[in-house]
Design a protein around this motif. Structure first.
Motif, short mmCIF file in Angstrom:
data_model
loop_
_atom_site.label_atom_id
_atom_site.label_comp_id
_atom_site.label_asym_id
_atom_site.label_seq_id
_atom_site.Cartn_x
_atom_site.Cartn_y
_atom_site.Cartn_z
N PRO A 1 5.12 10.43 -3.91
CA PRO A 1 4.95 9.41 -2.88
C PRO A 1 5.26 9.98 -1.49
CG PRO A 1 6.24 8.56 -4.72
CD PRO A 1 6.13 10.05 -4.92
N VAL A 2 4.46 9.64 -0.54
CA VAL A 2 4.68 10.08 0.84
C VAL A 2 5.54 9.03 1.54
CG1 VAL A 2 3.59 10.73 3.02
CG2 VAL A 2 2.47 11.29 0.85
N ARG A 3 6.79 9.40 1.84
CA ARG A 3 7.72 8.49 2.49
C ARG A 3 7.79 8.82 3.97
NH1 ARG A 3 7.81 4.89 -1.56
NH2 ARG A 3 8.53 5.81 -3.52
N LEU A 4 7.45 7.87 4.80
CA LEU A 4 7.51 8.08 6.25
C LEU A 4 8.92 7.78 6.74
CD1 LEU A 4 4.14 6.48 7.43
CD2 LEU A 4 4.62 8.85 6.79
N TRP B 1 0.38 12.12 8.37
CA TRP B 1 1.35 11.45 7.51
C TRP B 1 2.04 12.44 6.57
CZ3 TRP B 1 -2.83 7.24 6.82
CH2 TRP B 1 -2.66 6.26 7.81
N LEU B 2 1.33 13.42 6.10
CA LEU B 2 1.96 14.45 5.25
C LEU B 2 3.01 15.22 6.04
CD1 LEU B 2 -1.06 15.90 3.23
CD2 LEU B 2 0.75 14.39 2.40
N LEU C 1 0.86 -1.18 0.00
CA LEU C 1 0.00 0.00 0.00
C LEU C 1 0.90 1.24 0.00
CD1 LEU C 1 -2.77 -1.01 2.57
CD2 LEU C 1 -2.96 -0.94 0.08
N GLU C 2 0.58 2.18 -0.86
CA GLU C 2 1.42 3.37 -1.01
C GLU C 2 0.56 4.62 -0.91
OE1 GLU C 2 3.74 5.17 -4.73
OE2 GLU C 2 4.69 3.32 -3.98
N LEU C 3 1.03 5.57 -0.12
CA LEU C 3 0.33 6.84 0.04
C LEU C 3 0.93 7.85 -0.94
CD1 LEU C 3 -1.95 7.58 2.05
CD2 LEU C 3 -0.21 8.78 3.41
N VAL C 4 0.07 8.47 -1.74
CA VAL C 4 0.52 9.37 -2.80
C VAL C 4 -0.17 10.72 -2.63
CG1 VAL C 4 0.67 9.72 -5.29
CG2 VAL C 4 0.84 7.42 -4.35
#
Length: 203
Positions: free
Chosen positions: A117-120, A151-152, A104-107
């Motif tokens: 892409p949102v990289r944590l 998350w952002l 699952l990837e947050l974009v």
């Protein structure tokens, strides 16, 4: 005076060892005097021995029941894959490695359609919350906005530059030569719009 060649017989009485023999063997020889206290003591000792054997058997049955129950509980938790502290499913800390995977990837999607892409980061607390991505699909709109904003911020992405945040399910395959992952299929799971006022401001 005549003397008998046969030894004189000792009269049987309280000083005779026969009652002690009767206590040891549980019975008295024929003709031996029986003392009531001796008989009662012999019977009481037998009852105590029987009771002790029954208690030992009961304790063994109880111990077996507890042991079998504990083993059955541990096996059930492991088979069902439950994590109920202090019980555990004994999951391995490493995943099975194959040449394909689904993640699952947050974009973050900008107003012009560009995606980031949102990289944590792994050195922050929120960096360990990527497993909660799947909660976005079932969460309320207000809860979605709260999660996405957090998350952002953790991924150093300005929320003012983002029109919406998209959660994608990505199927990837590894190149055996370079050992790098490449996207094979991407499916949108949920979209969280950020344009306009926040739920608090709208209220």
């Amino acid at each position: 005076m005549l003397r008998s060649n046969h030894p004189a017989r000792r009269p049987v009485g309280r000083g005779s060892p026969l009652p002690l023999v009767g206590v040891l063997v549980g019975s008295f020889p024929p003709g031996a005097p029986r003392d009531r206290g001796t008989v009662l003591r012999g019977r009481g000792q037998g009852v105590d021995e029987v009771t002790g054997v029954q208690d030992d058997a009961r304790e063994r049955r109880r111990a077996r029941a507890v042991t079998y129950g504990a083993v059955a509980l541990l096996l059930t938790v492991a088979l069902v894959q439950l994590e109920l502290w202090p019980l555990t499913a004994y999951r391995l800390f490493s995943n099975v490695r194959t040449d394909s995977r689904v993640t699952l990837e947050l974009v973050a999607v900008a107003a012009d359609g560009s995606t980031t892409p949102v990289r944590l980061p792994s050195d922050q607390v929120l960096g360990t919350t990527a497993h909660q991505y799947r909660d976005l699909e079932r969460a309320s709109e207000e809860r979605r906005r709260e999660l996405v904003d957090a998350w952002l911020a953790a991924g150093a992405v300005r929320a003012d530059d983002v029109a919406e945040v998209r959660l994608d399910r990505v199927r990837q395959r590894m190149d055996p030569g370079s050992l790098t992952w490449s996207d094979v299929e991407r499916t949108v799971v949920v979209e969280v719009p950020l344009a306009g006022p926040t739920p608090e401001g709208a209220a």
